[in-house]
Scaffold this active site. Structure first.
Site, PDB file in Angstrom:
ATOM      1  N   CYS A 136    -106.498 -34.228 -19.000  1.00  0.00           N
ATOM      2  CA  CYS A 136    -106.125 -33.100 -19.878  1.00  0.00           C
ATOM      3  C   CYS A 136    -105.594 -31.904 -19.106  1.00  0.00           C
ATOM      4  O   CYS A 136    -105.013 -30.995 -19.687  1.00  0.00           O
ATOM      5  CB  CYS A 136    -107.319 -32.683 -20.719  1.00  0.00           C
ATOM      6  SG  CYS A 136    -108.033 -34.050 -21.611  1.00  0.00           S
ATOM      7  N   HIS A 276    -107.614 -25.592 -23.535  1.00  0.00           N
ATOM      8  CA  HIS A 276    -107.588 -27.015 -23.872  1.00  0.00           C
ATOM      9  C   HIS A 276    -108.247 -27.205 -25.231  1.00  0.00           C
ATOM     10  O   HIS A 276    -109.232 -26.543 -25.560  1.00  0.00           O
ATOM     11  CB  HIS A 276    -108.335 -27.817 -22.796  1.00  0.00           C
ATOM     12  CG  HIS A 276    -108.332 -29.280 -23.088  1.00  0.00           C
ATOM     13  ND1 HIS A 276    -107.209 -29.949 -23.516  1.00  0.00           N
ATOM     14  CD2 HIS A 276    -109.326 -30.217 -23.043  1.00  0.00           C
ATOM     15  CE1 HIS A 276    -107.499 -31.220 -23.712  1.00  0.00           C
ATOM     16  NE2 HIS A 276    -108.776 -31.406 -23.441  1.00  0.00           N
ATOM     17  N   ASN A 306    -108.038 -33.780 -29.918  1.00  0.00           N
ATOM     18  CA  ASN A 306    -107.766 -33.617 -28.491  1.00  0.00           C
ATOM     19  C   ASN A 306    -106.623 -34.550 -28.102  1.00  0.00           C
ATOM     20  O   ASN A 306    -106.784 -35.770 -28.113  1.00  0.00           O
ATOM     21  CB  ASN A 306    -109.043 -33.955 -27.707  1.00  0.00           C
ATOM     22  CG  ASN A 306    -108.871 -33.833 -26.201  1.00  0.00           C
ATOM     23  OD1 ASN A 306    -107.756 -33.677 -25.704  1.00  0.00           O
ATOM     24  ND2 ASN A 306    -109.973 -33.918 -25.480  1.00  0.00           N
TER      25      ASN A 306
END
Ligand code: ACO
Length: 349
Positions: A136, A276, A306
């Protein structure tokens, strides 16, 4: 993990870039773009796949729905859509791109790189291409690499893409992870722009000691693709949720403070924080520790879940296109991901 290993934030060495570097050439983000697939998978849809419910997913994560790539729609296709939008906003042709960096943990193929697939789809024949693997955190790692290449005069125009098709590595029988992830891509065009604003500093960190709290054990040379390994679902994402949650808060806080320190700014100078997009509770914990109201954070995980390397890039594009900040404003992007990896970037827009 050996008991002698200390949490990474206690061992974090002084960054070689503790002072704001004096960029030799200003590196500006001149265009952003993003793309998510059409298909929406709601929490109600997930109730038919695993034993879960909308109330649990919403209250524990903030996620209401996510996008799932269509049959035959790969990471490179999503990356190319996002790249075209960023290029359009930047007003550049494919032939002007010197380098394509794609951050992904779900490449179309191990090789050629996804960046090479994107190059072909864009017709960016003058570009060098490679992928980076930082889960990520990959998009901000890409921003730092691009910044270095441009400021040291190697290249002028670089396309950085964060793109992932996590639906292809999720274990759809594991309710602990199946509810969290979605597919998508975000892109940015970076270019030398004399006398302009741009990337002020980026901080990157990693701690391999925490590698197994969030990983895909199979598929590489250690545990190759065999029927037996696939039957054991070793080629899917594995996660210790609580441990990941803890490390996410600690690493994003440390990374945010590091980038602020390197840039000589404080949180009060920031117009917008783009974190994030893993879990609303992680973002809330970060907001509380930074003492910044949640309203200053760009949050879209309720709609996309996500999306791994794409998450911060999509959020950046949405913030940019909806006027969350103006020319001259300072923004902070901050991420964490498998590895463990973490990064933060302060940009003056
Ligand atoms: N639906 C219903 N119940 C569930 C679900 C679900 N989808 N998933 C887990 N549960 C249950 C568990 O089985 C457990 O039940 P038990 O108490 O009977 O054992 C209970 O809910 C509580 O589980 P916890 O793990 O304690 O729940 P927690 O509040 O920690 O939330 C979560 C879990 C959402 C995964 C959280 O820990 C989290 O967000 N962690 C971080 C995840 C993350 O950020 N991952 C991405 C990293 S970025 C990247 O690199 C891809």
């Amino acid at each position: 993990m050996p008991a002698s290993w200390k949490p990474f934030h206690k061992t974090m060495k002084k960054s070689p870039r503790t002072k704001a570097p004096k960029p030799t050439r200003t590196v500006s983000i001149i265009g952003t773009g993003s793309y998510v697939p059409e298909r929406i998978l709601t929490n109600a849809d997930l109730e038919k796949i695993v034993e879960t419910n909308d109330e649990w997913v919403t209250s524990r994560t903030g996620i209401k729905e996510r996008r799932i790539a269509a049959e035959g729609e790969h990471t490179s296709h999503m990356a190319t859509h996002a790249a075209k939008r960023a290029m359009e906003q930047a007003g550049i042709e494919a032939s002007e791109i010197d380098l394509i960096i794609v951050a992904t943990v779900t490449p179309d193929t191990f090789f050629p790189s996804t960046a090479c697939h994107v190059q072909r789809q864009l017709g960016a024949s003058n570009a060098a291409c490679f992928d980076i693997s930082a889960a990520c955190s990959g998009f901000l790692y890409g921003i730092e690499i691009a910044q270095q290449f441009i400021s040291n005069n190697t290249y002028n125009t670089i396309l950085v893409v964060g793109a992932d098709k996590l639906s292809s590595i999720v274990n759809w029988q594991d309710r602990n992870t199946a509810v969290l992830f979605g597919d998508g891509a975000g892109a940015a065009v970076l270019r030398y722009r004399a006398g302009s604003h741009g990337v002020i500093t980026t901080f990157m960190g990693s701690d391999g000691n925490y590698g197994d709290i969030l990983h895909m054990p199979g598929g590489g040379c250690a545990i190759p693709v065999t029927k037996e390994n696939i039957d054991q679902r070793l080629n899917t994402l594995h996660m210790s949720g609580r441990e990941t949650f803890k490390q996410a808060v600690v690493s994003m806080l440390a990374a945010a403070n590091k980038a602020l320190e390197q840039s000589g700014l404080t949180v009060n100078d920031l117009t917008c924080i783009i974190p994030h997009q893993a879990n609303l509770r992680i973002i809330e914990a970060l907001a509380e520790r930074l003492d910044v109201p949640l309203s200053r954070f760009q949050v879209n995980l309720d709609r996309y879940g996500n999306t791994s390397a794409a998450a911060v890039a999509i959020a950046l594009d949405e913030a940019n296109r909806t006027g969350r900040f103006e020319v001259g404003d300072y923004i902070l992007m901050v991420v964490f991901g498998g590895g463990l990896t973490y990064a933060s970037s302060v940009v003056q827009w």
